[in-house]
Design an enzyme around this catalytic site. Sequence first.
Site, PDB file in Angstrom:
ATOM      1  N   CYS A 137       3.960  -7.654   1.841  1.00  0.00           N
ATOM      2  CA  CYS A 137       5.282  -8.142   1.522  1.00  0.00           C
ATOM      3  C   CYS A 137       5.582  -9.255   2.352  1.00  0.00           C
ATOM      4  CB  CYS A 137       6.407  -6.676   1.684  1.00  0.00           C
ATOM      5  SG  CYS A 137       7.738  -6.999   0.694  1.00  0.00           S
ATOM      6  N   HIS A 248       3.527  -3.083  -2.162  1.00  0.00           N
ATOM      7  CA  HIS A 248       3.131  -2.064  -1.078  1.00  0.00           C
ATOM      8  C   HIS A 248       2.240  -1.090  -1.202  1.00  0.00           C
ATOM      9  CE1 HIS A 248       6.484  -3.341   2.186  1.00  0.00           C
ATOM     10  NE2 HIS A 248       6.963  -3.626   0.801  1.00  0.00           N
ATOM     11  N   GLU A 250       0.765   0.821   0.699  1.00  0.00           N
ATOM     12  CA  GLU A 250       0.683   2.138   1.474  1.00  0.00           C
ATOM     13  C   GLU A 250       1.765   3.232   0.892  1.00  0.00           C
ATOM     14  OE1 GLU A 250       2.257  -0.715   2.111  1.00  0.00           O
ATOM     15  OE2 GLU A 250       4.066  -0.176   2.647  1.00  0.00           O
TER      16      GLU A 250
END
Length: 321
Positions: A137, A248, A250
Amino acid sequence: MSGTGFSVYACLFFAGCFCCSNAMPTKLNQGAVNNRPVIGVLTQIVVDDVMKPFGRTYIPASYVKYIESGGSRVMPIRLTLTTSEYENIFRQINGLLLIGGAVDLEASDFARVAKIFYTLARKANDAGDYFPIWGTCMGMQLLTVLVAGENLLTNTTAENIALPLNLTPEAATSKMFKDFPNDLMKALTQEPLTGNFHHYGLTVKTFQENQNLESFFSALSTNIAENRVHFVSTIEGRRYPFYGTQWHPEVNRFQWDRKMNFPHSPHAVQLSSLLAEFFSNEGRNSLHQFDSPEEEASSLIYNYTPVYAANFTSYEQIYFF
Ligand SMILES: *[C@@H]1O[C@H](CO)[C@@H](O)[C@H](O)[C@H]1NC(C)=O
Ligand SMILES: *[C@@H]1O[C@H](CO)[C@@H](O)[C@H](O)[C@H]1NC(C)=O
């Protein structure tokens, strides 16, 4: 909207001497594998008022779990050290993760420290001393600023939306995706597996027109923002092991806020797992190491305890520094 000095609310979730003493780094890295990789994670500057009572900088635990899930360990890196202290850290760690946030991409401490590591990593890789960097990001946005030598980001808002990727022809042969199973590659283009939480990004047009960026990175995917602008969503260094996702990975496994469109399907989890393992494998190519097991132990994230944060942020847990 581009240009110097504007405060980049990039990615919102809430409201000198790298010297290997060994003379031949090229030889050093060939074939050798480091199965105990340590990935440095720069702490992020707290901008959200609700987080201010806990510390000046932070790392959401989701990024830590993500790196750990790939088979690496995390060293948090504070933003208050001297250049020579960063040089010392650089020769001990095996990769760097630049996380999301909402800070100025040229004037902040986060940007200053990232630039030090980026410069060391370019020199090291040039000398055959492998050192990977991943930007997620705002971390990816920062990588584009460092490579371009200027801030070329504009409004590409995609706020709290999960999207499939429009893969480019280069994706199939990329380092990031080339080992993905066929069904996951297909799912990546059809299912909303990538969580987007950003206001700024790099348009496809800007990317293609900028010689520095176009020659440095392959664009592996694009997406369309709320303002209908096409933006670059995944990048990979052509020569350097530098990687970026505007989305993202994660969150797919480690963030659960019901108000957020975090992808949690089996394919979303698989995507996140494979990329975490990919980046750990990149770290295994780096033979940097700590001077002693004691120094390593005292540097790792295990010395810190995360704070429960799901009741005041969209993270489950956060490490504060
Ligand atoms: C970016 O574009 C979106 C969609 O057109 C708009 O709602 C938003 O206000 C813009 N943001 C900025 C910072 O210009
Ligand atoms: C969040 O929960 C913790 C305990 O789990 C509590 O101590 C804290 O006051 C809560 N914070 C807010 C902002 O509600």
